[in-house]
Design a protein around this motif. Structure first.
Motif, short mmCIF file in Angstrom:
data_model
loop_
_atom_site.label_atom_id
_atom_site.label_comp_id
_atom_site.label_asym_id
_atom_site.label_seq_id
_atom_site.Cartn_x
_atom_site.Cartn_y
_atom_site.Cartn_z
N VAL A 42 54.76 40.90 57.08
CA VAL A 42 54.04 40.91 55.82
C VAL A 42 55.07 40.86 54.71
CG1 VAL A 42 52.37 42.14 54.39
CG2 VAL A 42 52.26 42.35 56.89
N ARG A 43 54.91 39.92 53.79
CA ARG A 43 55.89 39.74 52.72
C ARG A 43 55.20 39.20 51.49
NH1 ARG A 43 57.04 34.32 52.17
NH2 ARG A 43 56.30 32.97 53.88
N LEU A 44 55.94 39.18 50.38
CA LEU A 44 55.45 38.56 49.17
C LEU A 44 56.03 37.15 49.06
CD1 LEU A 44 55.62 41.36 46.43
CD2 LEU A 44 53.64 40.55 47.71
N ALA A 45 55.17 36.18 48.76
CA ALA A 45 55.64 34.83 48.52
C ALA A 45 56.37 34.82 47.17
CB ALA A 45 54.48 33.85 48.51
N GLU A 46 57.24 33.83 46.99
CA GLU A 46 58.00 33.75 45.75
C GLU A 46 57.06 33.51 44.58
OE1 GLU A 46 61.02 30.85 45.98
OE2 GLU A 46 62.09 31.79 47.64
N THR B 240 60.07 44.12 45.54
CA THR B 240 59.32 42.92 45.95
C THR B 240 59.95 42.20 47.13
OG1 THR B 240 60.53 41.60 44.31
CG2 THR B 240 58.42 42.57 43.62
N GLU B 241 61.17 42.59 47.53
CA GLU B 241 61.82 41.97 48.68
C GLU B 241 61.49 42.71 49.98
OE1 GLU B 241 63.50 39.14 48.49
OE2 GLU B 241 63.03 39.09 46.36
N ALA B 242 60.80 43.82 49.89
CA ALA B 242 60.48 44.60 51.09
C ALA B 242 59.50 43.84 51.98
CB ALA B 242 59.90 45.96 50.68
N ARG B 243 59.55 44.17 53.27
CA ARG B 243 58.66 43.53 54.23
C ARG B 243 58.15 44.56 55.24
NH1 ARG B 243 60.68 37.38 55.58
NH2 ARG B 243 61.39 36.85 53.48
N ILE B 244 57.06 44.17 55.92
CA ILE B 244 56.51 44.98 57.01
C ILE B 244 56.56 44.14 58.27
CG2 ILE B 244 54.46 46.16 57.90
CD1 ILE B 244 53.53 46.45 54.97
N THR C 138 55.76 31.97 41.17
CA THR C 138 55.86 30.65 40.53
C THR C 138 55.22 30.73 39.16
OG1 THR C 138 53.77 29.99 41.57
CG2 THR C 138 55.80 29.43 42.74
N GLY C 139 56.01 30.46 38.12
CA GLY C 139 55.49 30.52 36.77
C GLY C 139 55.04 31.92 36.41
N ASP C 140 53.80 32.02 35.93
CA ASP C 140 53.26 33.31 35.53
C ASP C 140 52.57 34.03 36.68
OD1 ASP C 140 54.12 32.87 32.96
OD2 ASP C 140 52.24 31.92 32.33
N SER C 141 52.62 33.43 37.88
CA SER C 141 51.95 34.04 39.02
C SER C 141 52.61 35.37 39.39
CB SER C 141 51.99 33.10 40.23
OG SER C 141 51.51 33.75 41.38
N SER C 142 51.81 36.33 39.77
CA SER C 142 52.34 37.64 40.17
C SER C 142 52.72 37.68 41.64
CB SER C 142 51.29 38.73 39.89
OG SER C 142 50.10 38.46 40.60
N GLY C 143 52.68 36.52 42.30
CA GLY C 143 53.03 36.47 43.71
C GLY C 143 51.81 36.58 44.59
N LYS C 144 52.01 36.39 45.87
CA LYS C 144 50.92 36.43 46.84
C LYS C 144 51.39 37.16 48.09
CE LYS C 144 47.84 33.47 49.54
NZ LYS C 144 47.46 32.08 49.88
N LEU C 145 50.52 38.00 48.61
CA LEU C 145 50.84 38.72 49.84
C LEU C 145 50.57 37.82 51.03
CD1 LEU C 145 51.74 41.59 50.72
CD2 LEU C 145 49.34 42.07 51.15
N VAL C 146 51.58 37.66 51.87
CA VAL C 146 51.49 36.77 53.03
C VAL C 146 51.55 37.60 54.30
CG1 VAL C 146 52.57 34.86 54.28
CG2 VAL C 146 52.58 34.88 51.77
#
Length: 269
Positions: free
Chosen positions: A248-252, A210-214, A254-262
């Motif tokens: 392109v990265r994943l946002a941190e 999940t720390e990978a980026r483009i 929060t709670g039960d969220s599976s994250g968001k692609l930014v």
């Protein structure tokens, strides 16, 4: 006994899947298209005779075009235009009269094509066939699994990637120094750095990092994905991102969220 040899039929029909490049046109002006094609591909043939379909859905409103000149323009870059899709009825009829049939506007790159703003689990990327490894001796304990931070040597790609081609950097990062054409795919278990136009698909963190980026210096992607979340651009890349340097990265989470692609502009200052 009756003869067993049968004469093979002169005509047979077999299903097949052939690589076809889709060329989206936002203009039908030969001068503008010629300059844009030269900027993308140079003066020499970039493709190797691949078949191409012209997507007219984003072209300026027009009732006809100079189809023979358009075909010749793309032929100089190694593409054989075989038909069109999208556009107005008049434009498609004009193309048909010039010998270019209309094809259905179906995107075969995704099983269920989501909208550009959808963020869904990415389809599993088909990895290369793994190399055969010898079985451990009975008295030996299995080696512990590699940690998430372990990396293989970075893989460098120095040649253009054409439609239908795929590169997979297993266990490490991928650095691309040439264009990733529409219909091509680059995959890495780590980060992906593209110092050239990205027109195809890029999938980083393919093994779940999940720390990978483009990173791309010229963004015009069909699809991007990080660790299972992906975003498509079937209607084109937004103007604030098109042709620009982005990350392109994943946002941190929060709670039960599976994250968001930014997908955001890359700040270089």
């Amino acid at each position: 006994m009756p003869p067993t040899n049968k004469t093979p039929p002169l005509i047979e029909f077999k299903g097949t899947t052939l690589p076809i490049v889709t060329v989206s046109l936002r203009s039908l002006q030969l001068g503008e298209l010629g300059e844009a094609a030269s900027a993308l591909f140079g003066d020499d043939p970039f493709f190797d005779g691949e078949a191409a379909v012209l997507d007219l859905s984003q072209a300026a409103a027009a009732s006809s075009a100079k189809w023979q000149f358009l075909k010749e323009l793309f032929r100089t870059h190694g593409l054989n235009v075989i038909g069109v899709r999208g556009g107005s009825d008049e434009l498609r009829e004009s193309a048909r009269t010039a010998g270019l049939p209309t094809y259905a506007a179906v995107d075969r790159s995704l099983r269920a094509a989501p909208r550009a703003d959808d963020e869904l689990p990415a389809p599993a990327a088909p990895p290369p066939v793994p190399e055969a490894k010898p079985e451990p001796a009975p008295e030996e304990k299995p080696a512990p699994a590699a940690s998430a931070g372990a990396r293989s040597p970075t893989l460098f790609l120095t040649r253009p990637l054409r439609s239908g081609q795929q590169i997979y950097a297993r266990g490490g990062d991928l650095v691309v120094l040439a264009a990733v054409n529409s219909g091509a795919e680059v995959i890495a278990d780590g980060n992906i750095h593209i110092y050239a136009p990205l027109h195809g698909r890029a999938l980083a963190g393919a093994s779940g990092d999940t720390e990978a980026r483009i990173f791309s210096t010229r963004f015009d992607a069909q699809l991007v994905s990080v660790a299972g979340l992906y975003r498509t651009f079937d209607s084109g890349v937004p103007s604030d991102l098109a042709g620009k340097a982005v990350q392109v990265r994943l946002a941190e989470k929060t709670g039960d969220s599976s994250g968001k692609l930014v997908v955001e502009p890359l700040r270089t200052e």
